[in-house]
Design an enzyme around this catalytic site. Structure first.
Site, short mmCIF file in Angstrom:
data_model
loop_
_atom_site.label_atom_id
_atom_site.label_comp_id
_atom_site.label_asym_id
_atom_site.label_seq_id
_atom_site.Cartn_x
_atom_site.Cartn_y
_atom_site.Cartn_z
NE ARG A 237 45.72 -15.08 -28.13
CZ ARG A 237 46.16 -15.23 -26.70
NH1 ARG A 237 46.69 -14.61 -26.33
NH2 ARG A 237 45.79 -16.75 -26.15
CD GLU A 266 52.30 -14.39 -30.22
OE1 GLU A 266 52.30 -15.53 -29.84
OE2 GLU A 266 51.81 -13.35 -29.65
CG HIS A 284 52.48 -15.19 -26.19
ND1 HIS A 284 51.81 -15.35 -27.03
CD2 HIS A 284 52.07 -15.63 -25.06
CE1 HIS A 284 50.54 -15.69 -26.74
NE2 HIS A 284 50.52 -15.70 -25.25
#
Ligand code: NAP
Ligand code: 8YV
Length: 327
Positions: A237, A266, A284
């Protein structure tokens, strides 16, 4: 699946975007209500009375949980559930499930791809070819970095960490790791602190969960400990990294390069990171194949089916394993 009498009354909320296979599988057995986002202000009185489950990959706050008095279960799309207030859910008797295992090998594959791309600069070499520079300027320059003779540290030796470690071993590189607890059956060296791990290796792969326990754990000191040949890879993360410190380390040569699939905010990737030539950046995508996302979607739906048909969750998260279905 055999559903009990009255199962048609089960209403599942889907806030924000969710994988279409999950939505259609859930809709085969339950009433699905969609909402723009998980914001208590958007809930109608009817929703508050009807909703007993949530299927989501969104942030689910304590306030949102409190706004739904009949809520029994939150089925999170993703193994990482740092966006769900699972501690609060556990206190309120609400089950939280995630999607472990079905994505492990895919994420490990992507991590190795990202590591090689970062070290051997393959995306930049391809861009060089496509720009006609091979023809006009000659061979792409030798890469400063190599995987050869590297020593790899894994921050978060869980399901995915182990799958990455197996692959790294196959490349002939030594593996060590840091978790809060040593894992009994592993042949890899354990370091009780992240800093000690970083001091012992030159390549750090973060695949730890997000949340308060890991917030900005990869800081300036940890990065500097990797050394000027250091490579940092993050598939865990973005919150686990001090991004400002990372940019500084990439700019001033405290480390050689970084490969990142995840970011603190994000999809907003800091301009400063975009400006780092020695960073390989992915949006991602570690689990994002049709195959694996379908399996994750199926597991989200199966958790809801298991809960509402027989009062069991297939993959409960640690904070809610104690939660029992109401009779
Ligand atoms: P897992 O099996 O639960 O492994 C997590 C590991 O991290 C555990 O071994 C745990 O060991 C360690 N850990 C947890 N908190 C820690 C802390 N504060 N300090 C040090 N170590 C800690 O989970 P997984 O299935 O491998 O997934 C790991 C994470 O990968 C997810 O939570 C998610 O954030 C990320 N992920 C990202 C993608 C992507 O698309 N980029 C895809 C899937 C997963 P201890 O409990 O002993 O500390
Ligand atoms: C998901 C992930 O794509 O599983 C996780 O923790 O980060 C990814 O696999 C993401 O959670 C989707 O929202």
């Amino acid at each position: 699946m055999r559903m009990p009498e009255g199962a048609g009354e089960v209403t599942i909320l889907v806030p924000g975007k969710l994988h279409p296979h999950a939505v259609s599988r859930i809709g085969e057995h339950f009433k699905v209500v969609e909402l723009e986002r998980a914001d208590p202000a958007l809930l109608t009185e009817e929703m508050k009375q009807d909703i007993v489950g949530i299927a989501s990959s969104e942030t689910i706050s304590a306030d949102f949980i409190d706004a739904l008095p009949r809520l029994q279960i939150i089925a999170n799309f993703g193994v990482g559930y740092d966006a769900v207030d699972a501690v609060h859910a556990g206190k309120k008797g609400v089950m939280v499930t995630n999607t472990p295992d079905v994505l492990t090998e895919e994420v490990a594959d992507t991590t190795i791809g990202l590591l090689i791309n970062t070290v051997r600069e393959l995306p930049k070499a391809e861009a060089y070819l496509r720009a006609g520079r091979w023809r006009s300027e000659g061979a792409y320059p030798y890469t400063r970095a190599t995987l050869r003779a590297r020593s790899v540290g894994i921050f978060g030796m869980g399901r995915i960490g182990r799958a990455i470690a197996r692959r790294v071993e196959a490349f002939g590189l030594p593996v060590s790791y840091h978790n809060r607890r040593e894992v009994a059956d592993l042949p890899y060296a354990y370091f009780p602190s992240l800093l000690a791990l970083a001091e012992a290796v030159d390549t750090l792969i973060c695949v730890a969960p997000g949340g308060a326990g890991t917030a900005k754990a990869v800081n300036a000191q940890v990065l500097r400990a990797l050394g000027p040949n250091g490579v940092f890879i993050n598939v865990g993360r973005g919150s686990s990294v001090d991004e400002e410190a990372l940019v500084a380390a990439l700019r001033d040569g405290a480390i050689l390069a970084a490969g990142l699939d995840v970011f603190a905010d994000e999809p907003n990737v800091p301009e400063a990171l975009l400006g780092c030539e020695n960073a390989c950046l992915l949006p991602h995508v570690a689990s994002a194949s049709v195959h694996t996302r379908q399996a994750m979607a199926e597991l989200v739906a199966e958790n809801l089916f298991a809960w509402f048909s027989r009062g069991e969750a297939l993959t409960p998260v640690a904070e809610t394993v104690h939660v029992r279905a109401k009779a």
